[in-house]
Motif scaffolding. Structure first.
Motif, PDB file in Angstrom:
ATOM      1  N   UNK A 177       0.844  -1.200   0.000  1.00  0.00           N
ATOM      2  CA  UNK A 177       0.000   0.000   0.000  1.00  0.00           C
ATOM      3  C   UNK A 177       0.878   1.249   0.000  1.00  0.00           C
ATOM      4  N   UNK A 178       1.979   1.191   0.742  1.00  0.00           N
ATOM      5  CA  UNK A 178       2.908   2.327   0.768  1.00  0.00           C
ATOM      6  C   UNK A 178       3.532   2.569  -0.596  1.00  0.00           C
ATOM      7  N   UNK A 179       3.908   1.462  -1.247  1.00  0.00           N
ATOM      8  CA  UNK A 179       4.533   1.579  -2.568  1.00  0.00           C
ATOM      9  C   UNK A 179       3.543   2.173  -3.561  1.00  0.00           C
ATOM     10  N   UNK A 180       2.288   1.738  -3.462  1.00  0.00           N
ATOM     11  CA  UNK A 180       1.248   2.275  -4.351  1.00  0.00           C
ATOM     12  C   UNK A 180       1.077   3.778  -4.098  1.00  0.00           C
ATOM     13  N   UNK A 181       1.063   4.148  -2.817  1.00  0.00           N
ATOM     14  CA  UNK A 181       0.885   5.565  -2.468  1.00  0.00           C
ATOM     15  C   UNK A 181       2.033   6.408  -3.020  1.00  0.00           C
ATOM     16  N   UNK A 182       3.213   5.771  -3.178  1.00  0.00           N
ATOM     17  CA  UNK A 182       4.359   6.496  -3.733  1.00  0.00           C
ATOM     18  C   UNK A 182       4.311   6.572  -5.247  1.00  0.00           C
ATOM     19  N   UNK A 183       3.302   5.914  -5.832  1.00  0.00           N
ATOM     20  CA  UNK A 183       3.134   6.028  -7.277  1.00  0.00           C
ATOM     21  C   UNK A 183       3.728   4.890  -8.096  1.00  0.00           C
TER      22      UNK A 183
END
Lengths: 233, 312
Positions: A177-183
């Motif tokens: 989820x963090x990686x997704x939030x980073x784009x």
């Protein structure tokens, strides 16, 4: 960014993929769903150019990344187009230390050893241990960290939470989820429908080598007959 | 300081023993010749250890690189060129070039096929050397003197030669260690573990393996030129595949885990061979089973012996 059209592939005489189409737009998460043996892993291998080394071949269709065709390229050339694979079964390098696993195939970019250590503090603690000495969860973190260190545009995960303890699993989902939030764009296979529905922007159901349904998690939630027919949940 | 040196205790002890050996009763001509042979083979074995232990490339043609280096000395000698500043660089380049050309083909294969191809190239080199009638053919070529160093005959001084060899061995060991620990070495070791995975992460093992093979060949070429100087004689038997097998055995006997295993293996191999041959003419009947026992019970080679004894 990644576009797969009418992909067909097989091993020797047996055809596994008949017609797979999917697209991963930049910065989005796409999940492949489907029961075992339906061709999800083969799809990822075909995209990565790994089939020839495993006795298989692509029979037709197109795979492009940022408009460049990936079909027929050896795996290392495919990876250099910005694809980072976290393989099924993790496959860390057993005799290389954690640090060496991370740095051996690293490429310059935003992901550095420090940032991977910040994402997985556990890997920093075990920096000098050989890959084979890690627990399953740590190996999974290492496999993800190793793929990030190649600084991909698209992270591809094959059953990244399989066989892990519930707590570790939750950790991995939180990291994704963090990686997704980073784009970062992500293409993943996972059996945990609930977690996938929360993370993914698009779902693709694969049945007997064909992509039979594509839609958003909301659309799937509104179509219980699809889940009944293809996912048995 | 002491704590920092501890992980290097075994290699340091090995180098200290080799440095002191001439002062401690190994200073006689025969002993020094024996030691020179062992150090030269150790030098070559380090290159092979980088290939086998580091890259996972089991070559059965490593002696051919030594042979190419040795015959480079022969051909230059026949042309009356004996200056070390020419002879050794040419031998190193020749060994490296041979490895580059044969490796370019061999590294496309792996496993048993790689072993077979390196063996085949080794045999080609052997029969080529045997057919070089200008250089003695099967009978070999005897030198009138060793390679000259800055116009002097220093290499004929056994003590100088011993310490020069030791310095080269130290350099090769240190360089090999640095190579395996570098980024280059990490890719090499990753590819040994899982070539397909390394490829999927964006690195083709081929150029890395070929460069490692070439470097090992160059080191083999240097060792071959030194061996030609040590024995003052070169024959096709230097290239025979048995010599490649011996080198491979030294590497495995010492232990693949660390590079100084190759040094330990070469020393043990040469000294044991010598000692047993003095005992009985049928020494191979003892030597063979000994090697079998090591292969069976000492999986990590001689390097694993202290740990094994400590645990009882």
């Amino acid at each position: 960014m990644l576009r797969v059209q009418n992909l067909a592939a097989g091993y020797g005489q047996s055809q596994v993929l008949f017609n797979i189409s999917l697209a991963v737009p930049a910065g989005q998460v796409v999940a492949l769903l489907g029961r075992n043996g339906m061709g999800k892993t083969t799809t990822l291998r075909a995209i990565m150019g790994l089939l020839p080394a495993m006795g298989g071949q692509v029979l037709g269709g197109q795979v492009t990344c940022w408009g460049n065709s990936l079909l027929g390229l050896p795996p290392h050339r495919v990876a250099r187009h910005g694809l980072g694979l976290v393989p099924e079964g993790r496959q860390v390098f057993p005799t290389l230390s954690v640090r060496e696993n991370l740095t051996a195939t690293a490429r310059p970019g935003r992901w550095t050893l420090d940032r991977v250590h910040a994402l997985f503090p556990r890997l920093a603690e075990r920096s000098a241990s050989p890959g084979a000495r890690l627990s399953g969860g740590e190996q999974q973190m290492l496999a993800i960290g190793r793929a990030l260190m190649t600084n991909p545009d698209l992270l591809i995960l094959d059953e990244a939470t399989e066989g892990l303890a519930p707590l570790v699993r939750a950790d991995i989902w939180a990291v994704l989820a963090r990686l997704k939030a980073e784009g970062l764009a992500i293409l993943l296979i996972d059996k945990n429908l609930e977690a996938v529905m929360r993370l993914a922007d698009h779902l693709v159901i694969v049945e007997k080598g064909r992509s039979v349904w594509t839609g958003t998690p909301e659309a799937l939630a509104a179509a219980p007959e699809m889940r009944e027919a293809y996912l048995h949940v | 300081m002491l704590a920092r040196l501890k992980p290097h205790a075994v290699p340091l002890a090995l180098f200290a023993a080799l440095a002191l050996a001439p002062l401690l009763g190994f200073g006689a001509g025969h002993s020094l010749s024996l030691l020179a042979r062992a150090i030269i083979l150790a030098l070559s074995a380090i290159g092979l250890a980088v290939l086998v232990g580091g890259a996972g490339l089991v070559s059965l043609g490593h002696a051919a690189c030594m042979g190419v280096g040795a015959y480079a000395v022969v051909m230059l000698d026949a042309a009356r060129i004996t200056d070390a500043l020419v002879v050794f660089p040419v031998a190193i380049l020749a060994g490296g070039l041979f490895a580059l050309l044969t490796g370019a083909v061999a590294i496309r294969t792996s496993g048993v096929n790689f072993i077979m191809i390196t063996l085949a190239f080794g045999q080609m080199a052997f029969f080529t050397a045997a057919s070089l009638s200008a250089y003695g053919g099967d009978d070999g070529y005897t030198f009138y003197g060793r390679t000259s160093l800055f116009g002097t005959r220093l290499l004929e001084d056994r003590w100088f030669f011993h310490y020069a060899l030791l310095l080269l061995l130290l350099g090769a060991w240190y360089g090999g260690r640095r190579l395996l620990a570098s980024r280059f070495g990490r890719v090499l070791r990753a590819a040994r573990e899982n070539p397909l995975r390394t490829q999927a992460l964006g690195f083709s093992p081929y150029p890395y393996q070929l460069l490692a093979y070439t470097l090992a060949g160059a080191l083999g070429g240097l060792a071959g030129a030194l061996l030609a100087n040590a024995t003052e004689f070169v024959a096709p038997s230097f290239i025979a595949w048995q010599r490649s097998g011996d080198l491979l055995f030294m590497v495995i006997l010492g232990g693949l885990g660390q590079l100084h295993g190759a040094i330990l293996g070469a020393l043990a191999f040469v000294l044991l061979e010598e000692y047993l041959a003095e005992l009985t003419p049928h020494w191979r009947l003892i030597f063979g089973p000994l090697l079998v026992l090591v292969a069976l019970y000492l999986k990590g080679g001689l390097l694993s012996l202290p740990g094994l004894l400590r645990r009882g």
